[in-house]
Design a protein around this motif. Structure first.
Motif, PDB file in Angstrom:
ATOM      1  N   GLY A 165       6.241  11.572  -1.823  1.00 17.90           N
ATOM      2  CA  GLY A 165       5.123  10.908  -2.490  1.00 17.90           C
ATOM      3  C   GLY A 165       4.561  11.753  -3.605  1.00 17.90           C
ATOM      4  O   GLY A 165       5.093  12.815  -3.944  1.00 17.90           O
ATOM      5  N   TYR A 166       3.450  11.266  -4.191  1.00 14.37           N
ATOM      6  CA  TYR A 166       2.809  12.000  -5.286  1.00 14.37           C
ATOM      7  C   TYR A 166       1.314  11.711  -5.313  1.00 14.37           C
ATOM      8  O   TYR A 166       0.822  10.743  -4.713  1.00 14.37           O
ATOM      9  N   ARG A 167       0.586  12.582  -5.992  1.00 25.63           N
ATOM     10  CA  ARG A 167      -0.870  12.463  -6.087  1.00 25.63           C
ATOM     11  C   ARG A 167      -1.266  11.212  -6.867  1.00 25.63           C
ATOM     12  O   ARG A 167      -0.556  10.758  -7.754  1.00 25.63           O
TER      13      ARG A 167
ATOM     14  N   GLN B 293      -5.140   5.525  -4.200  1.00 29.36           N
ATOM     15  CA  GLN B 293      -4.898   6.567  -3.220  1.00 29.36           C
ATOM     16  C   GLN B 293      -3.662   7.370  -3.599  1.00 29.36           C
ATOM     17  O   GLN B 293      -2.819   6.918  -4.364  1.00 29.36           O
ATOM     18  N   ASP B 294      -3.569   8.580  -3.037  1.00 27.90           N
ATOM     19  CA  ASP B 294      -2.310   9.312  -3.141  1.00 27.90           C
ATOM     20  C   ASP B 294      -1.204   8.432  -2.564  1.00 27.90           C
ATOM     21  O   ASP B 294      -1.411   7.700  -1.590  1.00 27.90           O
ATOM     22  N   TYR B 295      -0.017   8.500  -3.163  1.00 27.35           N
ATOM     23  CA  TYR B 295       1.066   7.589  -2.794  1.00 27.35           C
ATOM     24  C   TYR B 295       2.097   8.286  -1.918  1.00 27.35           C
ATOM     25  O   TYR B 295       2.634   9.330  -2.284  1.00 27.35           O
ATOM     26  N   LEU B 296       2.341   7.718  -0.745  1.00 28.80           N
ATOM     27  CA  LEU B 296       3.428   8.130   0.133  1.00 28.80           C
ATOM     28  C   LEU B 296       4.346   6.925   0.308  1.00 28.80           C
ATOM     29  O   LEU B 296       3.882   5.817   0.546  1.00 28.80           O
ATOM     30  N   ILE B 297       5.646   7.138   0.183  1.00 30.02           N
ATOM     31  CA  ILE B 297       6.568   6.005   0.238  1.00 30.02           C
ATOM     32  C   ILE B 297       6.478   5.334   1.607  1.00 30.02           C
ATOM     33  O   ILE B 297       6.276   5.986   2.635  1.00 30.02           O
ATOM     34  N   PRO B 298       6.615   3.993   1.648  1.00 31.45           N
ATOM     35  CA  PRO B 298       6.545   3.278   2.926  1.00 31.45           C
ATOM     36  C   PRO B 298       7.553   3.777   3.949  1.00 31.45           C
ATOM     37  O   PRO B 298       7.280   3.756   5.151  1.00 31.45           O
ATOM     38  N   ALA B 299       8.729   4.222   3.481  1.00 31.11           N
ATOM     39  CA  ALA B 299       9.746   4.720   4.410  1.00 31.11           C
ATOM     40  C   ALA B 299       9.230   5.928   5.188  1.00 31.11           C
ATOM     41  O   ALA B 299       9.667   6.169   6.320  1.00 31.11           O
ATOM     42  N   TYR B 300       8.308   6.675   4.595  1.00 30.85           N
ATOM     43  CA  TYR B 300       7.695   7.810   5.305  1.00 30.85           C
ATOM     44  C   TYR B 300       6.640   7.318   6.289  1.00 30.85           C
ATOM     45  O   TYR B 300       6.676   7.662   7.482  1.00 30.85           O
TER      46      TYR B 300
END
Length: 326
Positions: A274-276, A169-176
């Motif tokens: 995050g990033y794709r 999946q596209d990655y978004l940091i857990p802090a977000y």
């Protein structure tokens, strides 16, 4: 899957006694000689490990090469020879054993809410087991490390062995993702000037787990990075190097601030979160990153993260700047 016998001689083999078939298998040193081929076939991918034998044909017994890279390969046809199901490699390199013929039909106990898939290769589950009991499996297929069984009822396929690998999946940091409501509470920039302070407030909110205000870092004229324990001293002559640094920090869970091209040839700051999924570290571009734009429209207030598009890092005096946690 419809099957047909492709040789009259092979059809004759079926009429032999079990002992005769066993003798035939041992005489050729390769296995049973009954062959079935698909009348209609849907290609699929399967993981093959290094050293897997590649045969010139399902019936030759000749393997003059092996798989050299352990990864997913596409199978475009199947033939069953005795107890082995051979799959034809899309590359044309030959055939590999993809699975053994199983002892179907059989019954298996399935728990309540077990996913039912439309096919072994679709990854689509649009129904579940509603009664926990024994169900009849009439066919099996292995995809990667997961074995699927087809339900006699025709409802679809269930996993009978192994666990599917979650899709990338596209990655978004857990802090977000863990602090989304607090990030939304920070608000958005409605006047010219404090974009940097808003970007820093988003970072501190994610890192601290509590909502911060842009006014904590803004004196009415400029943003003070050190008030939020961030440093602007990350200047790069290479845009790629700046993006690679940001990528590495995001991968480690830290939000990063980008200096972009703003209106009227000025700075505009956004927070990268995050990033794709297909982002290639050796060839990163602005479009690979998810950002929170302080100046986003009110329609995006409750969905702050979006792909960075139509803008890029700003070049000032031959340098690109990102702002990172001190």
């Amino acid at each position: 899957m419809f099957k047909k016998f492709v040789s009259a001689a092979m059809a004759a083999t079926i009429c032999m006694s079990g002992a005769a078939i066993a003798n035939l298998a041992s005489s050729n040193g390769f296995g049973f000689t009954s062959i079935t081929a698909s009348a209609a076939f849907q290609s699929y991918t399967i993981r093959l490990e290094v050293g897997t034998k590649i045969y010139t044909s399902p019936t030759s017994g000749v393997s003059n090469s092996t798989i050299t890279v352990g990864t997913l390969y596409t199978i475009v046809d199947e033939q069953t020879v005795g107890n082995n199901v051979f799959g034809k490699l899309k590359s044309g390199a030959g055939w590999v054993i993809v699975r053994q013929v199983s002892n179907v039909p059989y019954t298996k106990y399935l728990e309540l809410n077990t996913p039912i898939y439309t096919s072994p290769t679709s990854g689509v589950s649009n129904s579940k087991i509603t009664v926990a009991t024994y169900y009849t499996i009439v066919e099996e297929r292995t995809v990667g490390t997961v074995k699927y069984g087809r339900l006699k009822s025709g409802a679809g396929w269930v996993i009978v062995e192994g666990q599917p690998i979650p899709p990338v999946q596209d990655y978004l940091i857990p802090a977000y993702t863990n602090n989304l409501s607090k990030i939304i509470a920070v608000g958005r920039q409605t006047v010219s000037g404090p974009c940097a302070a808003y970007a820093l407030a988003y970072c501190r909110t994610m890192l601290d787990g509590r909502t911060h205000s842009y006014t904590e870092y803004y004196d009415g004229n400029q943003c003070w990075w050190n008030w939020g324990n961030y440093t602007p001293l990350q200047n790069y002559t290479s845009k790629l190097a700046a993006y690679q640094k940001a990528y590495d920090l995001l991968k480690a869970g830290q939000p990063v601030i980008f200096r972009l091209n703003g209106s009227y040839n000025c700075d505009h700051y956004v927070t990268a979160v995050g990033y794709r999924k297909n982002a290639n570290r050796s060839n990163l571009t602005a479009n690979d990153f998810y950002i929170i734009d302080p100046a986003r429209p009110s329609s995006e207030l409750n969905t702050p993260a979006k792909l960075l598009s139509g803008n890029d890092l700003r070049l000032v005096d031959g340098k690109y700047k990102i702002v990172v946690k001190a």
